[in-house]
Design an enzyme around this catalytic site. Sequence first.
Site, PDB file in Angstrom:
ATOM      1  CE  LYS A 235      40.289  54.222  48.933  1.00 28.44           C
ATOM      2  NZ  LYS A 235      40.719  52.788  49.231  1.00 28.44           N
ATOM      3  NE  ARG A 236      42.061  54.360  41.263  1.00 23.97           N
ATOM      4  CZ  ARG A 236      40.886  53.545  41.165  1.00 23.97           C
ATOM      5  NH1 ARG A 236      40.325  53.984  40.008  1.00 23.97           N
ATOM      6  NH2 ARG A 236      40.613  52.846  42.017  1.00 23.97           N
TER       7      ARG A 236
END
Length: 469
Positions: A235-236
């Site tokens: 996600k990051r």
Amino acid sequence: MTVRVRFAPSPTGMFHVGGARSALQNWIYAKQQGGVFVLRIEDTDAARNKPEWTEGILSALDWIGISRGSYEGPYFQSANAGEHRAAAARLHDSGRAYYCDCTREDVQARTGSQYQGYDGYHRDRGLGPGPGHALRFRTPDEGSTVVVDLIRGEPTFENKLIEDFVIARGDGSPVFLLANVVDDMTMGITHVIRAEEHLPNTPKQQLLWEALGVKPPIWAHVPVVVNEKRQKLSKRRDKVALEAYRDEGYLAGAMRNYLMLLGWAPSGDREIVPWSVIEDEFRLDEVNLSSAFFDEKKLRAFNGEYIRALPVAEFIDACQPWLTGTGTIAPPPWQPEEFDADAFAAVAPLAQTRIAVLSEIVPNVDFLFLASPLIDEAAWTKTMKDGSAELLDDAVAAFEALESWDAESLKSTLEAVGAERGLKLGKTQAPVRVAVTGRTVGLPLFESLEVLGRERTLTRMRAARLRLV
Ligand code: GLU
């Protein structure tokens, strides 16, 4: 026996493309087997869950073709808390679980400081319930746990290597491993199709099924999706949110076709195939065991093909959110009253062959709907050279004299203006394009000028000319 599968996302963030892929695989498997697809929202991590993430999951599933009302659920894991506790109590009462109040430091002091696992200290000490007393599952000392996995065959885990794991915390709340099993059991799940990252949990979960006296499901652990560096999509670091692709203008059909190709391919060396072919041909046991590369460039190319295959009317419809700024999409740079549906319809076929994602429609057509074009200054500087002012003067004069304002006449007229200076059409076009659209690239120029109309075209060319004084 009716096949029952489930998709069980945790609503802790945007909806991950890897999750969408698992959902589709479950969906297809259920369909092929005449089974049922159940949606369960695993919302027991109160600190990380938010209701809007649940809504995001439902709408993203809907977008990808798993529409609300066509599956069972959504169920919410939190609603089943009583069942989870009852199962923990049953395991304790039957002797399959025992209380333990050891901290990690206690275990490490007994076993050597590096030891991360549990040494079974409380197995037979008869500790009762109490604050800070976790419940641990008594794993068998011997034998092995054989998991039947549609993709991996029969992964086998030696029981003596599985530690006595925690099933309920010191405050009595059951942990994910147990809640997930109890829910699958109560919902009559027959096949658990999920990401490979859960495989280490599987022998523990299968032991829980057996200890609770129910036949375990068939499993299928699908390899993870990775980026170009072969790192698991995160996600990051990576663009993983299905919503982000949707808002950028990927078509649901292209997206789901692409997601199904991660680790699998239809027959006959084809990639872009109708969904019905995927539904017929997809086989879980054909899914490749190595991790699948999520190639955004390829997805883009795919999407371009899907866009080009749309009937024009559908393309026009599909562009509307970007033209009018509906939903979560940023509003376009023009005012709603400046939008002209007929002008858009006139250029839509030209745009359809040129864009790869629907949001790209905006920079291609904004010149039509703005009182004056958004000038890209770098493009201006690069294009407006010595001679551009005179060229624009001549072009304006020649265009003014045109009887018929159509692409054909505009082209031959400008061609003649360039020829007088020994310029090819490309060089002659560039200053006109920048003057009128603000950019160096875009839709075919003469068709654009035809749609923009005589007045507006000439006004913009004169304004550009004045800037060059
Ligand atoms: N809630 C878990 C997850 O999102 C689901 C695990 C499972 O499918 O069993 O990873």
